[in-house]
Structure formats: structure tokens, C-alpha cells
Write a protein that holds these residues in place. Structure first.
Motif, PDB file in Angstrom:
ATOM      1  N   ASP A   1       0.740  -1.042  -0.060  1.00 54.94           N
ATOM      2  CA  ASP A   1      -0.033  -0.009  -0.006  1.00 54.94           C
ATOM      3  C   ASP A   1       0.908   1.376  -0.036  1.00 54.94           C
ATOM      4  OD1 ASP A   1      -2.281  -1.494   0.000  1.00 54.94           O
ATOM      5  OD2 ASP A   1      -2.424  -1.158   2.320  1.00 54.94           O
TER       6      ASP A   1
ATOM      7  N   GLU B   1       0.943   5.695   0.175  1.00 55.69           N
ATOM      8  CA  GLU B   1       0.396   7.181   0.326  1.00 55.69           C
ATOM      9  C   GLU B   1       1.194   8.126  -0.640  1.00 55.69           C
ATOM     10  OE1 GLU B   1      -1.612   9.716   4.071  1.00 55.69           O
ATOM     11  OE2 GLU B   1      -0.852   7.688   4.583  1.00 55.69           O
ATOM     12  N   ARG B   2       0.207   8.703  -1.581  1.00 55.90           N
ATOM     13  CA  ARG B   2       0.970   9.660  -2.333  1.00 55.90           C
ATOM     14  C   ARG B   2      -0.017  10.380  -3.002  1.00 55.90           C
ATOM     15  NH1 ARG B   2       4.791   6.756  -6.289  1.00 55.90           N
ATOM     16  NH2 ARG B   2       5.635   6.194  -4.335  1.00 55.90           N
TER      17      ARG B   2
ATOM     18  N   TYR C   1      -3.718   9.988  -2.887  1.00 64.42           N
ATOM     19  CA  TYR C   1      -4.005   8.773  -2.688  1.00 64.42           C
ATOM     20  C   TYR C   1      -3.582   7.755  -1.660  1.00 64.42           C
ATOM     21  CZ  TYR C   1      -4.430   3.756  -4.247  1.00 64.42           C
ATOM     22  OH  TYR C   1      -4.788   2.563  -4.577  1.00 64.42           O
ATOM     23  N   LYS C   2      -4.578   6.842  -1.187  1.00 66.64           N
ATOM     24  CA  LYS C   2      -3.910   5.811  -0.221  1.00 66.64           C
ATOM     25  C   LYS C   2      -4.515   4.726  -0.463  1.00 66.64           C
ATOM     26  CE  LYS C   2      -3.747   5.202   4.943  1.00 66.64           C
ATOM     27  NZ  LYS C   2      -3.970   5.597   6.015  1.00 66.64           N
ATOM     28  N   GLY C   3      -3.722   3.654  -0.686  1.00 69.20           N
ATOM     29  CA  GLY C   3      -4.197   2.144  -1.060  1.00 69.20           C
ATOM     30  C   GLY C   3      -3.098   1.554  -1.905  1.00 69.20           C
TER      31      GLY C   3
ATOM     32  N   ARG D   1      -0.786  -0.244  -4.229  1.00 68.73           N
ATOM     33  CA  ARG D   1       0.068   0.172  -5.611  1.00 68.73           C
ATOM     34  C   ARG D   1      -0.350  -0.216  -6.760  1.00 68.73           C
ATOM     35  NH1 ARG D   1       5.333   2.264  -5.540  1.00 68.73           N
ATOM     36  NH2 ARG D   1       5.638   1.575  -3.380  1.00 68.73           N
TER      37      ARG D   1
END
Length: 75
Positions: free
Chosen positions: A54, A56-57, A60-62, A64
Motif C-alpha cells: 500500500d 500514500e502519495r 491517494y492511499k491504497g 500500489r
């Protein structure tokens, strides 16, 4: 480990999962081999832990790579 055949990268690109391979210099290091389903359809390799991680960028969090069922692919 059961894996989907296709994955969508969190940035949008569609990829076909090919296989999991072992690093010849470090057999404990498993790598995912996958192929882009766009452009020149190049093959890529990424550490298995990173592929299935997973992130966070950019808001977005979830995952890849998000599994995509074959019946969900654009025709």
C-alpha cells in the motif's frame, strides 16, 4: 499465493501479471515480472513486497497495484 492476471497501477496504467521470479544473487528476494498493456508493452520487474504494498502519495492511499478482473477489462 493466488494473484490476479491484470492489475491497474494507482496512476492508471494497466499491467498483466506474468510471474514471480527469484533474484539469482539473493533467492529470498522475490520479484514480480509484469507487462504494460499499452505503448510498446514493455516488461517490468519490481520486488514482490513493493508490488503488493500500500502507498500514500498525492492524496491517494491504497494498493500500489489494484487487481482487475478480466471481465472488467475494456473491450
Amino acid at each position: 499465493m493466488e494473484t490476479a492476471k491484470y492489475y491497474r497501477h494507482f496512476k492508471g496504467g494497466l499491467y498483466k501479471f506474468v510471474t514471480i521470479a527469484k533474484d539469482s544473487e539473493n533467492p529470498d528476494n522475490e520479484l514480480v515480472i509484469y507487462q504494460a498493456m499499452y505503448g510498446d508493452k514493455e516488461y517490468w520487474v519490481r520486488p514482490k513486497d513493493m508490488f503488493f504494498s500500500d502507498i500514500e502519495r498525492d492524496g491517494y492511499k491504497g494498493p500500489r497495484f489494484i487487481p482487475v478482473e478480466e471481465n472488467e477489462l475494456e473491450k
